[in-house]
Design a protein around this motif. Structure first.
Motif, PDB file in Angstrom:
ATOM      1  N   UNK A   1       0.871  -1.177   0.000  1.00  0.00           N
ATOM      2  CA  UNK A   1       0.000   0.000   0.000  1.00  0.00           C
ATOM      3  C   UNK A   1       0.909   1.228   0.000  1.00  0.00           C
ATOM      4  N   UNK A   2       0.617   2.172  -0.896  1.00  0.00           N
ATOM      5  CA  UNK A   2       1.427   3.390  -0.971  1.00  0.00           C
ATOM      6  C   UNK A   2       0.527   4.620  -0.886  1.00  0.00           C
ATOM      7  N   UNK A   3       1.037   5.633  -0.213  1.00  0.00           N
ATOM      8  CA  UNK A   3       0.393   6.939  -0.159  1.00  0.00           C
ATOM      9  C   UNK A   3       1.469   7.965  -0.471  1.00  0.00           C
ATOM     10  N   UNK A   4       1.236   8.785  -1.524  1.00  0.00           N
ATOM     11  CA  UNK A   4       2.250   9.717  -1.992  1.00  0.00           C
ATOM     12  C   UNK A   4       1.658  11.101  -2.236  1.00  0.00           C
ATOM     13  N   UNK A   5       2.490  12.092  -2.004  1.00  0.00           N
ATOM     14  CA  UNK A   5       2.195  13.455  -2.442  1.00  0.00           C
ATOM     15  C   UNK A   5       3.128  13.731  -3.614  1.00  0.00           C
ATOM     16  N   UNK A   6       2.576  14.158  -4.761  1.00  0.00           N
ATOM     17  CA  UNK A   6       3.354  14.446  -5.965  1.00  0.00           C
ATOM     18  C   UNK A   6       3.244  15.916  -6.321  1.00  0.00           C
ATOM     19  N   UNK A   7       4.350  16.493  -6.744  1.00  0.00           N
ATOM     20  CA  UNK A   7       4.373  17.865  -7.237  1.00  0.00           C
ATOM     21  C   UNK A   7       5.128  17.862  -8.556  1.00  0.00           C
ATOM     22  N   UNK A   8       4.430  18.190  -9.631  1.00  0.00           N
ATOM     23  CA  UNK A   8       5.045  18.320 -10.954  1.00  0.00           C
ATOM     24  C   UNK A   8       5.270  19.800 -11.238  1.00  0.00           C
ATOM     25  N   UNK A   9       6.449  20.131 -11.749  1.00  0.00           N
ATOM     26  CA  UNK A   9       6.753  21.504 -12.141  1.00  0.00           C
ATOM     27  C   UNK A   9       7.209  21.481 -13.597  1.00  0.00           C
ATOM     28  N   UNK A  10       6.475  22.229 -14.418  1.00  0.00           N
ATOM     29  CA  UNK A  10       6.862  22.382 -15.814  1.00  0.00           C
ATOM     30  C   UNK A  10       6.774  23.864 -16.135  1.00  0.00           C
ATOM     31  N   UNK A  11       7.938  24.472 -16.322  1.00  0.00           N
ATOM     32  CA  UNK A  11       7.950  25.914 -16.559  1.00  0.00           C
ATOM     33  C   UNK A  11       7.333  26.640 -15.377  1.00  0.00           C
ATOM     34  N   UNK A  12       6.332  27.463 -15.637  1.00  0.00           N
ATOM     35  CA  UNK A  12       5.659  28.200 -14.567  1.00  0.00           C
ATOM     36  C   UNK A  12       4.401  27.483 -14.084  1.00  0.00           C
ATOM     37  N   UNK A  13       4.168  26.254 -14.548  1.00  0.00           N
ATOM     38  CA  UNK A  13       2.970  25.500 -14.189  1.00  0.00           C
ATOM     39  C   UNK A  13       3.301  24.450 -13.141  1.00  0.00           C
ATOM     40  N   UNK A  14       2.488  24.402 -12.087  1.00  0.00           N
ATOM     41  CA  UNK A  14       2.612  23.387 -11.049  1.00  0.00           C
ATOM     42  C   UNK A  14       1.349  22.538 -11.011  1.00  0.00           C
ATOM     43  N   UNK A  15       1.529  21.257 -10.814  1.00  0.00           N
ATOM     44  CA  UNK A  15       0.414  20.321 -10.666  1.00  0.00           C
ATOM     45  C   UNK A  15       0.756  19.431  -9.490  1.00  0.00           C
ATOM     46  N   UNK A  16      -0.151  19.345  -8.519  1.00  0.00           N
ATOM     47  CA  UNK A  16       0.150  18.513  -7.365  1.00  0.00           C
ATOM     48  C   UNK A  16      -1.079  17.726  -6.935  1.00  0.00           C
ATOM     49  N   UNK A  17      -0.853  16.719  -6.121  1.00  0.00           N
ATOM     50  CA  UNK A  17      -1.958  15.926  -5.619  1.00  0.00           C
ATOM     51  C   UNK A  17      -1.464  14.745  -4.793  1.00  0.00           C
ATOM     52  N   UNK A  18      -2.416  14.042  -4.224  1.00  0.00           N
ATOM     53  CA  UNK A  18      -2.140  12.876  -3.400  1.00  0.00           C
ATOM     54  C   UNK A  18      -2.588  11.635  -4.175  1.00  0.00           C
ATOM     55  N   UNK A  19      -1.747  10.624  -4.159  1.00  0.00           N
ATOM     56  CA  UNK A  19      -2.034   9.379  -4.866  1.00  0.00           C
ATOM     57  C   UNK A  19      -1.986   8.222  -3.879  1.00  0.00           C
ATOM     58  N   UNK A  20      -3.040   7.405  -3.861  1.00  0.00           N
ATOM     59  CA  UNK A  20      -3.066   6.188  -3.058  1.00  0.00           C
ATOM     60  C   UNK A  20      -3.039   5.000  -4.020  1.00  0.00           C
ATOM     61  N   UNK A  21      -2.193   4.017  -3.719  1.00  0.00           N
ATOM     62  CA  UNK A  21      -1.993   2.881  -4.603  1.00  0.00           C
ATOM     63  C   UNK A  21      -2.007   1.587  -3.812  1.00  0.00           C
ATOM     64  N   UNK A  22      -2.633   0.570  -4.393  1.00  0.00           N
ATOM     65  CA  UNK A  22      -2.574  -0.792  -3.864  1.00  0.00           C
ATOM     66  C   UNK A  22      -1.903  -1.641  -4.931  1.00  0.00           C
ATOM     67  N   UNK A  23      -0.836  -2.335  -4.539  1.00  0.00           N
ATOM     68  CA  UNK A  23      -0.092  -3.182  -5.466  1.00  0.00           C
ATOM     69  C   UNK A  23      -0.185  -4.624  -4.974  1.00  0.00           C
ATOM     70  N   UNK A  24      -0.688  -5.481  -5.853  1.00  0.00           N
ATOM     71  CA  UNK A  24      -0.750  -6.908  -5.519  1.00  0.00           C
ATOM     72  C   UNK A  24       0.032  -7.662  -6.587  1.00  0.00           C
ATOM     73  N   UNK A  25       1.033  -8.393  -6.169  1.00  0.00           N
ATOM     74  CA  UNK A  25       1.883  -9.154  -7.091  1.00  0.00           C
ATOM     75  C   UNK A  25       1.537 -10.638  -6.989  1.00  0.00           C
ATOM     76  N   UNK A  26       1.488 -11.259  -8.133  1.00  0.00           N
ATOM     77  CA  UNK A  26       1.224 -12.706  -8.122  1.00  0.00           C
ATOM     78  C   UNK A  26       2.071 -13.409  -9.147  1.00  0.00           C
TER      79      UNK A  26
END
Length: 110
Positions: free
Chosen positions: A85-110
């Motif tokens: 289980x992952x919980x992340x805060x991401x911040x993307x910066x491209x030039x003068x534009x910022x995009x951010x948010x929180x991402x929750x992920x469930x990874x199941x490997x088989x």
């Protein structure tokens, strides 16, 4: 015609880990009279506390002139080998534009 090279590094001391990677590629297409450049790199620092691992990461990408930086802070929880289980805060910066948010992920490997 393609030229690529890269390097990756992994340093680990007890539960503290530092990862990094950098690669560059140049693709020359004579029929189209065009050359494309790609470059990518990242560095990540993490420390494991049993099943919980907090981390921070920085990515830099330049693909055919599209450039951005990504900053990540989060943690992963691995209660068993197949499940993460992952919980992340991401911040993307491209030039003068910022995009951010929180991402929750469930990874199941088989």
């Amino acid at each position: 015609d393609k030229q690529s090279y890269g390097i990756n590094v992994k340093l680990k001391f007890s539960t503290l880990q530092l990862l990094g990677e950098m690669w560059k590629t140049t693709v020359h297409l004579p029929a189209l009279k065009r050359t494309s450049f790609y470059r990518s790199s990242f560095v990540e620092l993490s420390n494991s506390f049993g099943k919980l691992t907090p981390y921070i990461r920085y990515d830099n990408e330049d693909s055919k002139g599209f450039k951005y930086d990504r900053y990540t802070a989060g943690f992963s929880y691995k209660p068993m080998f197949e499940t993460t289980f992952k919980l992340e805060y991401l911040l993307y910066k491209q030039g003068s534009t910022d995009l951010n948010g929180v991402v929750a992920t469930i990874i199941y490997s088989f």
